[in-house]
Scaffold this motif. Sequence first.
Motif, PDB file in Angstrom:
ATOM      1  N   UNK A 140       0.812  -1.215   0.000  1.00  0.00           N
ATOM      2  CA  UNK A 140       0.000   0.000   0.000  1.00  0.00           C
ATOM      3  C   UNK A 140       0.848   1.268   0.000  1.00  0.00           C
ATOM      4  N   UNK A 141       1.941   1.266   0.749  1.00  0.00           N
ATOM      5  CA  UNK A 141       2.790   2.458   0.840  1.00  0.00           C
ATOM      6  C   UNK A 141       3.528   2.721  -0.465  1.00  0.00           C
ATOM      7  N   UNK A 142       4.107   1.677  -1.046  1.00  0.00           N
ATOM      8  CA  UNK A 142       4.860   1.828  -2.303  1.00  0.00           C
ATOM      9  C   UNK A 142       3.933   2.264  -3.433  1.00  0.00           C
ATOM     10  N   UNK A 178      -3.238  -6.236   7.666  1.00  0.00           N
ATOM     11  CA  UNK A 178      -3.824  -5.587   6.499  1.00  0.00           C
ATOM     12  C   UNK A 178      -5.000  -4.701   6.880  1.00  0.00           C
ATOM     13  N   UNK A 179      -5.870  -5.193   7.755  1.00  0.00           N
ATOM     14  CA  UNK A 179      -7.075  -4.440   8.101  1.00  0.00           C
ATOM     15  C   UNK A 179      -6.813  -3.330   9.108  1.00  0.00           C
ATOM     16  N   UNK A 180      -6.085  -3.644  10.181  1.00  0.00           N
ATOM     17  CA  UNK A 180      -6.028  -2.736  11.318  1.00  0.00           C
ATOM     18  C   UNK A 180      -4.699  -1.993  11.473  1.00  0.00           C
ATOM     19  N   UNK A 181      -3.707  -2.342  10.638  1.00  0.00           N
ATOM     20  CA  UNK A 181      -2.497  -1.539  10.620  1.00  0.00           C
ATOM     21  C   UNK A 181      -1.224  -2.286  10.968  1.00  0.00           C
ATOM     22  N   UNK A 198       0.266   1.682   8.435  1.00  0.00           N
ATOM     23  CA  UNK A 198      -0.575   1.558   7.244  1.00  0.00           C
ATOM     24  C   UNK A 198      -1.568   0.430   7.463  1.00  0.00           C
ATOM     25  N   UNK A 199      -2.817   0.619   7.042  1.00  0.00           N
ATOM     26  CA  UNK A 199      -3.844  -0.418   7.130  1.00  0.00           C
ATOM     27  C   UNK A 199      -5.087   0.044   6.406  1.00  0.00           C
ATOM     28  N   UNK A 200      -5.851  -0.893   5.862  1.00  0.00           N
ATOM     29  CA  UNK A 200      -7.032  -0.529   5.079  1.00  0.00           C
ATOM     30  C   UNK A 200      -8.024   0.277   5.921  1.00  0.00           C
ATOM     31  N   UNK A 202      -7.221   1.487   9.051  1.00  0.00           N
ATOM     32  CA  UNK A 202      -6.495   2.250  10.077  1.00  0.00           C
ATOM     33  C   UNK A 202      -6.672   3.757   9.861  1.00  0.00           C
ATOM     34  N   UNK A 203      -6.899   4.565  10.912  1.00  0.00           N
ATOM     35  CA  UNK A 203      -7.176   4.154  12.300  1.00  0.00           C
ATOM     36  C   UNK A 203      -8.655   3.832  12.478  1.00  0.00           C
ATOM     37  N   UNK A 204      -8.954   2.865  13.320  1.00  0.00           N
ATOM     38  CA  UNK A 204     -10.346   2.457  13.536  1.00  0.00           C
ATOM     39  C   UNK A 204     -10.656   2.256  15.014  1.00  0.00           C
ATOM     40  N   UNK A 205      -9.944   1.314  15.645  1.00  0.00           N
ATOM     41  CA  UNK A 205     -10.198   1.039  17.058  1.00  0.00           C
ATOM     42  C   UNK A 205      -9.936   2.288  17.903  1.00  0.00           C
TER      43      UNK A 205
END
Length: 472
Positions: A140-142, A178-181, A198-200, A202-205
């Motif tokens: 995701x970052x690249x 992947x989901x939460x970072x 990085x995460x799809x 993130x941030x969530x919790x």
Amino acid sequence: MGCDRNCGLIAGAVIGALMAVFGGILMPVGDMLIEKTVKKEAVLEEGTIAFKSWVKTGAEVYRQVWIFDVQNPEEVAVNSSKIKVKQRGPYTYRVRYLAKENITQDSETHTVSFLQPNGAIFEPSLSVGTESDTFTILNLAVAAVPHLYPSAFVQTIVNIFIKKSNSSMFQKRTLKELLWGYKDPFLSLVPYPVTTTVGVFYPYHNTADGVYKVFNGKDDISKVAIIDTYKGKKRLSYWPSYCDMINGTDAASFPPFIEKTRVLQFFSSDVCRSFYAVFGAEINLKGIPVYRFILPSLAFASPLQNPDNHCFCTEKIISKNCTLYGVLDIGKCKDGKPVYISLPHFLHASPEITEPVEGLSPNEEEHSTYLDVEPITGFTLQFAKRLQINILVKPGKKIGALKGLKQNYMVPILWLNETGTIGDEKAEMFRNQVTGKINLLGLVEITLLSVGVVMFIVFTISYCTCRSKRIN
């Protein structure tokens, strides 16, 4: 005796007429009582049925996630081949289980403001694996570098850190990462302040969505639950013209007395825009008649297919002068990252978007979004929100990990199915308190009217027949 018989027939006819009249009168009166009760109980204030369900949803809401596992990462990165993906899932989380917070009523504007806390609990029994399952997915970052740093000079410098961290176009990550970072190795080397996680999602919790301010319906029930402001604003600042407006409710409920011709508007903060749904079918949900409203394909159509979408097309090159359809660029509300949303498996998307990707199987039944709304109260009793998250990857001549690409790729990362259905106990309560009483009232009205009319006709005919015989 003849008089007694005739009097009885006349009395029967009169009683029938009175029953029919009473049944006829009961119809508008009953409708008025129903309307008055619904208007009272649909208001978002302490003590109403709507408020109790609104503060904390009575349904268990689940977010199912399917990951697109890339099968040929080397072929894509080196030869710019088609991306072969394999869907893996579902991995299920329970969401929306936290009650609204900071609920504040404003009697002057007839609004109520609140925060919606975010939280997700993994449900192993409803998942195909664990949060430790690994996947080959896009880095995701690249992938974001050519979009965030279009300058060739800056890309050359950034590429030093990408090489030093041994980062490539694709990476292996666990579901949880992947989901939460996760801490990205490339971003961790960058010598100036950047977010390294990085995460799809993130941030969530431990975060909250809002502040929302919605109308409570106290002064006008036709506005109940409609969003007045989001984060203190009436517009989003992401889109030009009317596309930037915050329309409708949050889809948990709508103003009552819904007709099939109504277009239901709702705002979705996670995809940074308002949507709409149109009537699709009548459904029986646990003994409760509901209207199914569906998200139409026109919602993701190109401006050529749906001119109303012209302001959702914010760039001309990738969209081929706004002719491509089926995806929405939401990069402006994701800090410039190349994030695009679509329906799962690129349902209703342009062939040019799906052509570089193998392994997709779009179909309406599994991949469409719908809302099942009880039409009298406007409460959403069942829903399925289905969306796909994609990343646009462009060739980067100064980025070693991307220099082998010869075309743009709309890379699917995952798709989600967020669903909620009214529980059996709540459904029984709803039937007893709402639909059951309405149906009973309707049955009494029809019975009185029908029996009364039949009695009137039968006794009148009998009386006339008897009288005719006496004369003869």
